[in-house]
Design a protein around this motif. Structure first.
Motif: not given
Length: 406
Positions: A80-84, A101-109, A169-178
């Motif tokens: 999977x593509x995602x920040x590490x 990471x995903x929670x931090x993205x939600x909080x930042x949003x 939405x990608x940062x929060x994990x709702x979406x992934x790269x198709x």
């Protein structure tokens, strides 16, 4: 504590990476095995002669093609593509470990009030219409937004609304790269491709220190040998200061998850994962290994600590892609050339897709490297393989003294 010769240390780290002797990683399964061993490989979108993740794998995995990685990511969903370590590719089974990471993205949003309604619109559109890029999503205008977990968006201005919403939405994990078409990303809903059990899994390491400890151990495994010093190998392990890193090393040693070794000519102790000790014992037998010639990626995990590479190999490497052209010593996208357990030089090659030609702009040999017939022959073989990897039918040389290969 064991003391290694410099050569033994070089051989250990190269064998760990599958860059010395017979190929350790073969085909699609081999590519997956290497990413699992490394924890993650860095992704970068620049494609001069292959993207960084593809280049990392082509140097190690026999019969690797760019399609191999695409299938692992977007057909098999094993990766999977995602920040590490910045933008990365890692095994899908590690998804729960990046919940913070995903929670931090939600909080930042929540800092961008326009996002919430636009997110609802985007999710509804994708659920009906399937994977979209920012060009496909019917969303006009721009909004103030930037990602909280990676370099995306505009900090002091506006970002295209469609791109901002998809990236959020990608940062929060709702979406992934198709899938990707060149550098263009197409997104779809994560719950259509990843099992609910994985998506709903809680963070296995909710304690910050335990999480950092897991990441440090993982990075040691990615490089093979590392020292307890500030290093680019620790990039994007959030808020890890030196005292905390030192404590992590102390605990990993006491738990016998890592072992220390001394290397001649290097004052600092180096550390390796305890599970790799059988490999080290093999190296201590002082066997001879058939040399391979490989072109390495600029952000290869083998090169994550360039000061260590200089100490072990006497090779100094800087990625000059962001260096102004007049100040570059070598070139825009230069790859190290590994031959056996030494660096022979570096190469700048460009894939000219319209003509299917791999243009070799230059080859620089390291001081003291003799351009023997054997070395030149191995580089030529590697160039031909590299051209096939880039789907180029021929090779041309920009520098006059280099002959054109048949």
């Amino acid at each position: 504590m064991l003391t290694l010769t410099n050569k033994q240390a070089r051989q250990f780290i190269l064998l760990k990476h599958g860059l010395l002797g017979a190929h350790k990683f073969i085909g699609k399964q081999g590519a997956l095995e290497f990413v699992r061993q490394a924890g993650c490989i860095q992704f970068d979108p620049v494609d001069s002669c292959g993207k960084n993740a593809e280049l990392t794998l082509q140097s190690r995995v026999k019969n690797f093609t760019k399609q191999t990685l695409s299938e692992l990511l977007y057909t098999d969903r094993s990766l999977v593509d995602f920040p590490d370590k910045n933008l990365s590719i890692f095994p899908t089974e590690d998804w729960p470990y990046f919940q913070r990471y995903r929670q931090a993205a939600k909080d930042g949003g929540r800092n961008f009030p326009e996002l919430e309604e636009l997110e609802k619109q985007a999710i509804e559109y994708i659920r009906i219409n399937g994977a979209v890029s920012s060009d496909d999503l019917p969303m006009q205008g721009s909004i103030h937004w930037h990602s909280s977990i990676h370099w995306s968006g505009v900090w002091n201005g506006n970002t295209n609304a469609a791109r901002a919403v998809l990236e959020q939405l990608y940062s929060t994990g709702v979406l992934i790269i198709h899938h990707k078409n060149g550098s263009r990303k197409y997104y779809d809903l994560a719950d259509k491709y990843l099992p609910a059990q994985l998506l709903d899994s809680p963070d296995p390491l909710p304690d910050d220190f335990a999480h950092k400890k897991w990441r440090v151990l993982r990075r040691i495994g990615a490089v093979g040998l590392l020292w307890n010093r500030p290093s680019d190998a620790w990039l994007n392990i959030w808020d890890m200061k030196s005292p905390e890193r030192i404590q992590i090393f102390k605990e990993l040693l006491s738990e016998e998850k890592i072992l220390a070794v001394q290397v001649e000519g290097i004052s600092a102790e180096l550390y390796y994962r305890a599970e790799d000790h059988p490999l080290l014992e093999t190296v201590l037998e002082n066997r001879d290994y058939k040399p391979r010639c490989e072109f390495l990626a600029p952000l290869d995990c083998f090169l994550w600590d360039r000061k260590l590479i200089k100490a072990l190999f006497g090779f100094e490497y800087s990625w000059e892609i962001y260096t102004p052209a007049p100040k570059r010593k070598y070139g825009f996208y230069v790859l190290p050339i590994l031959y056996g357990d030494r660096f022979a030089g570096r190469i700048e090659a460009v894939c000219q897709s319209k003509t299917n030609v791999l243009l070799v702009k230059n080859i620089w040999y390291e001081d003291g490297v003799r351009q023997t017939k054997k070395l030149l022959s191995e580089i030529d073989k590697t160039l031909k393989r590299f051209a096939r990897f880039n789907q180029c039918g021929s090779i041309q040389f920009e520098t006059p003294e280099r002959r054109e290969l048949s």
